[in-house]
Design a protein around this motif. Structure first.
Motif, mmCIF file in Angstrom:
data_model
loop_
_atom_site.group_PDB
_atom_site.id
_atom_site.type_symbol
_atom_site.label_atom_id
_atom_site.label_comp_id
_atom_site.label_asym_id
_atom_site.label_seq_id
_atom_site.Cartn_x
_atom_site.Cartn_y
_atom_site.Cartn_z
ATOM 1 N N ILE A 1 0.872 -1.179 0.000
ATOM 2 C CA ILE A 1 0.000 0.000 0.000
ATOM 3 C C ILE A 1 0.908 1.228 0.000
ATOM 4 O O ILE A 1 1.516 1.563 1.013
ATOM 5 C CB ILE A 1 -0.945 0.024 1.211
ATOM 6 N N PRO A 2 1.027 1.917 -1.144
ATOM 7 C CA PRO A 2 1.992 3.015 -1.279
ATOM 8 C C PRO A 2 1.389 4.374 -0.929
ATOM 9 O O PRO A 2 0.759 5.027 -1.766
ATOM 10 C CB PRO A 2 2.372 2.952 -2.759
ATOM 11 N N HIS A 3 1.572 4.812 0.291
ATOM 12 C CA HIS A 3 1.100 6.143 0.714
ATOM 13 C C HIS A 3 -0.381 6.347 0.405
ATOM 14 O O HIS A 3 -0.789 7.391 -0.116
ATOM 15 C CB HIS A 3 1.926 7.243 0.037
ATOM 16 N N GLN A 4 -1.194 5.359 0.714
ATOM 17 C CA GLN A 4 -2.642 5.454 0.489
ATOM 18 C C GLN A 4 -3.368 5.181 1.801
ATOM 19 O O GLN A 4 -3.041 4.239 2.522
ATOM 20 C CB GLN A 4 -3.100 4.461 -0.583
ATOM 21 N N HIS A 5 -4.367 6.000 2.073
ATOM 22 C CA HIS A 5 -5.187 5.814 3.268
ATOM 23 C C HIS A 5 -6.322 4.853 2.908
ATOM 24 O O HIS A 5 -7.383 5.259 2.430
ATOM 25 C CB HIS A 5 -5.741 7.153 3.737
ATOM 26 N N ARG A 6 -6.078 3.553 3.110
ATOM 27 C CA ARG A 6 -7.056 2.531 2.739
ATOM 28 C C ARG A 6 -6.785 1.271 3.543
ATOM 29 O O ARG A 6 -5.711 1.090 4.120
ATOM 30 C CB ARG A 6 -6.997 2.242 1.239
ATOM 31 N N ASN A 7 -7.765 0.378 3.562
ATOM 32 C CA ASN A 7 -7.642 -0.914 4.222
ATOM 33 C C ASN A 7 -7.739 -2.003 3.169
ATOM 34 O O ASN A 7 -8.607 -1.956 2.291
ATOM 35 C CB ASN A 7 -8.744 -1.101 5.260
ATOM 36 N N CYS A 8 -6.872 -3.001 3.251
ATOM 37 C CA CYS A 8 -6.827 -4.067 2.252
ATOM 38 C C CYS A 8 -6.887 -5.424 2.938
ATOM 39 O O CYS A 8 -6.184 -5.648 3.934
ATOM 40 C CB CYS A 8 -5.560 -3.968 1.421
ATOM 41 N N SER A 9 -7.684 -6.331 2.381
ATOM 42 C CA SER A 9 -7.851 -7.662 2.968
ATOM 43 C C SER A 9 -7.528 -8.743 1.946
ATOM 44 O O SER A 9 -7.913 -8.646 0.780
ATOM 45 C CB SER A 9 -9.291 -7.856 3.462
ATOM 46 N N PHE A 10 -6.835 -9.780 2.396
ATOM 47 C CA PHE A 10 -6.564 -10.969 1.586
ATOM 48 C C PHE A 10 -7.295 -12.131 2.239
ATOM 49 O O PHE A 10 -7.017 -12.488 3.382
ATOM 50 C CB PHE A 10 -5.065 -11.244 1.516
ATOM 51 N N SER A 11 -8.252 -12.715 1.511
ATOM 52 C CA SER A 11 -9.153 -13.728 2.068
ATOM 53 C C SER A 11 -8.816 -15.110 1.524
ATOM 54 O O SER A 11 -8.654 -15.297 0.314
ATOM 55 C CB SER A 11 -10.606 -13.366 1.731
ATOM 56 N N ILE A 12 -8.706 -16.083 2.435
ATOM 57 C CA ILE A 12 -8.440 -17.476 2.074
ATOM 58 C C ILE A 12 -9.567 -18.318 2.657
ATOM 59 O O ILE A 12 -9.706 -18.422 3.878
ATOM 60 C CB ILE A 12 -7.086 -17.955 2.631
ATOM 61 N N ILE A 13 -10.363 -18.938 1.818
ATOM 62 C CA ILE A 13 -11.573 -19.626 2.283
ATOM 63 C C ILE A 13 -11.251 -21.073 2.659
ATOM 64 O O ILE A 13 -11.823 -22.028 2.135
ATOM 65 C CB ILE A 13 -12.691 -19.530 1.220
ATOM 66 N N TYR A 14 -10.282 -21.212 3.538
ATOM 67 C CA TYR A 14 -9.846 -22.513 4.039
ATOM 68 C C TYR A 14 -9.219 -22.307 5.419
ATOM 69 O O TYR A 14 -8.671 -21.237 5.707
ATOM 70 C CB TYR A 14 -8.780 -23.140 3.134
ATOM 71 N N PRO A 15 -9.205 -23.347 6.272
ATOM 72 C CA PRO A 15 -8.316 -23.317 7.439
ATOM 73 C C PRO A 15 -6.876 -23.394 6.924
ATOM 74 O O PRO A 15 -6.576 -24.198 6.044
ATOM 75 C CB PRO A 15 -8.692 -24.573 8.217
ATOM 76 N N VAL A 16 -5.983 -22.565 7.454
ATOM 77 C CA VAL A 16 -4.641 -22.500 6.885
ATOM 78 C C VAL A 16 -3.566 -22.366 7.951
ATOM 79 O O VAL A 16 -3.833 -21.990 9.092
ATOM 80 C CB VAL A 16 -4.496 -21.296 5.910
ATOM 81 N N VAL A 17 -2.353 -22.697 7.532
ATOM 82 C CA VAL A 17 -1.138 -22.265 8.211
ATOM 83 C C VAL A 17 -0.634 -21.066 7.430
ATOM 84 O O VAL A 17 -0.435 -21.138 6.217
ATOM 85 C CB VAL A 17 -0.070 -23.372 8.233
ATOM 86 N N ILE A 18 -0.459 -19.939 8.099
ATOM 87 C CA ILE A 18 -0.006 -18.727 7.433
ATOM 88 C C ILE A 18 1.318 -18.298 8.057
ATOM 89 O O ILE A 18 1.465 -18.283 9.279
ATOM 90 C CB ILE A 18 -1.066 -17.607 7.510
ATOM 91 N N LYS A 19 2.275 -17.979 7.196
ATOM 92 C CA LYS A 19 3.618 -17.617 7.653
ATOM 93 C C LYS A 19 3.956 -16.239 7.093
ATOM 94 O O LYS A 19 4.076 -16.063 5.886
ATOM 95 C CB LYS A 19 4.636 -18.652 7.186
#
Length: 322
Positions: free
Chosen positions: A198-216
């Protein structure tokens, strides 16, 4: 047992014919030889390599992940239909009406929604989308020829339609445009690697994964400096303008999900977490004062991993639903 939400989402995702491989923002594991998505993708590649436009008919409930021209003709009254569109994370989707023959006065409708919506839950959430909910709907019966092309704000969009008269229908052309800084994304796959900037922007961003996951999470740059905080009633990133949060839940809307962890400061290294929820979301909140960046990888959580709980893992949430 899978929840109703997972079952609905997987029915939608089963229509995917997404190409496997690397892009600038997403890396997925190579599919096995028995992967039907890979086989279908290769068939499409051969057909499209000849310079042809991909064409096919639409089902009442359908999923599209490829450019082309698509036609729906009602063979009987169809009252509750929807087509879900999805692209790669760095793509925006344009839907153009080529031909429409519906009875708007008789109760038919054809609407584009900027995002996805299932059982009243939206992605992106109202908190993370630049348009109001009403502005995210474009009704053909109201706009007609005024707005025949609609472009999404992220890699997903959908159309709702009702056609009561057999023989009526419509044709749309779907194209994809490049998005240099993907913000809100639904993953096509249960595993991959992604970098959100997010380059100098006033915003919210979401990345959605429709599974149970291990996230690193392997790299986080927030413009200020160290720490990982598990969410507690009196803790978190309150008052910090830029942070990343991990969310989990059983629905589509990130604003209705349970906050699991906050990452308030930059770090280089590794923070691995197991999240057994039906849907996992990594959400970045940005004040616009900095260039914020997060890199993470994820893979679907299996039963063996749920039994081996390691340090720095979220283990008290959602696991009973797997």
């Amino acid at each position: 047992m899978p929840s109703a939400f997972q079952f609905q989402c997987h029915l939608v995702l089963i229509f995917l014919a997404a190409s496997k491989g690397e892009t600038r923002y997403l890396e997925v594991r190579d599919a096995g030889e028995d992967d039907p998505f890979l086989l279908l993708s290769e068939d499409l590649k051969r057909e499209l390599s000849a310079g042809q436009i991909y064409r096919r008919s639409l089902r009442c409930i359908d999923m599209l992940s490829i450019e082309g021209q698509f036609t729906f003709n009602a063979d009987q009254p169809q009252l509750h239909c929807a087509t879900f569109f999805i692209g790669e994370p760095e793509e925006l989707i344009t839907i153009h009406y080529d031909f429409v023959n519906i009875d708007c006065q008789g109760g038919d409708f054809l609407k584009v929604f900027d995002g996805w919506i299932l059982k009243g839950e939206k992605f992106p959430s109202s908190l993370d989308h630049p348009l109001t909910t009403s502005q995210r709907y474009v009704d053909f019966c109201e706009s007609g020829n005024i707005q025949r092309s609609i472009r999404s704000s992220q890699n997903v969009a959908m159309i709702f339609f009702r056609i009561q008269q057999p023989g009526n229908g419509f044709t749309v052309t779907v194209k994809k445009d490049s998005n240099l800084f993907p913000c809100n994304v639904i993953s096509q796959t249960p595993s991959g690697r992604f970098t959100m900037v997010i380059p100098h922007q006033h915003r919210n961003c979401s990345f959605s994964i429709i599974y149970p996951v291990v996230i690193k999470i392997s790299d986080l740059i927030l413009g200020h400096l160290n720490g990982l905080f598990l969410k507690k009633p009196s803790a978190g990133c309150a008052g910090v303008g830029d942070f990343v949060e991990l969310l989990g839940g059983a629905g589509l809307d990130p604003s209705k999900m349970f906050p699991l962890a906050d990452l308030c400061h930059s770090f280089h290294g590794s923070a691995q977490m197991k999240i057994g929820c039906d849907n996992t979301v990594l959400r970045m909140v940005s004040s616009g004062k900095h260039i914020n960046r997060v890199t993470f990888e994820y893979h679907q959580l299996d039963l063996q991993e749920t039994e081996t709980r390691k340090e720095n893992s979220i283990e008290e949430f959602c696991f009973p639903s797997i």
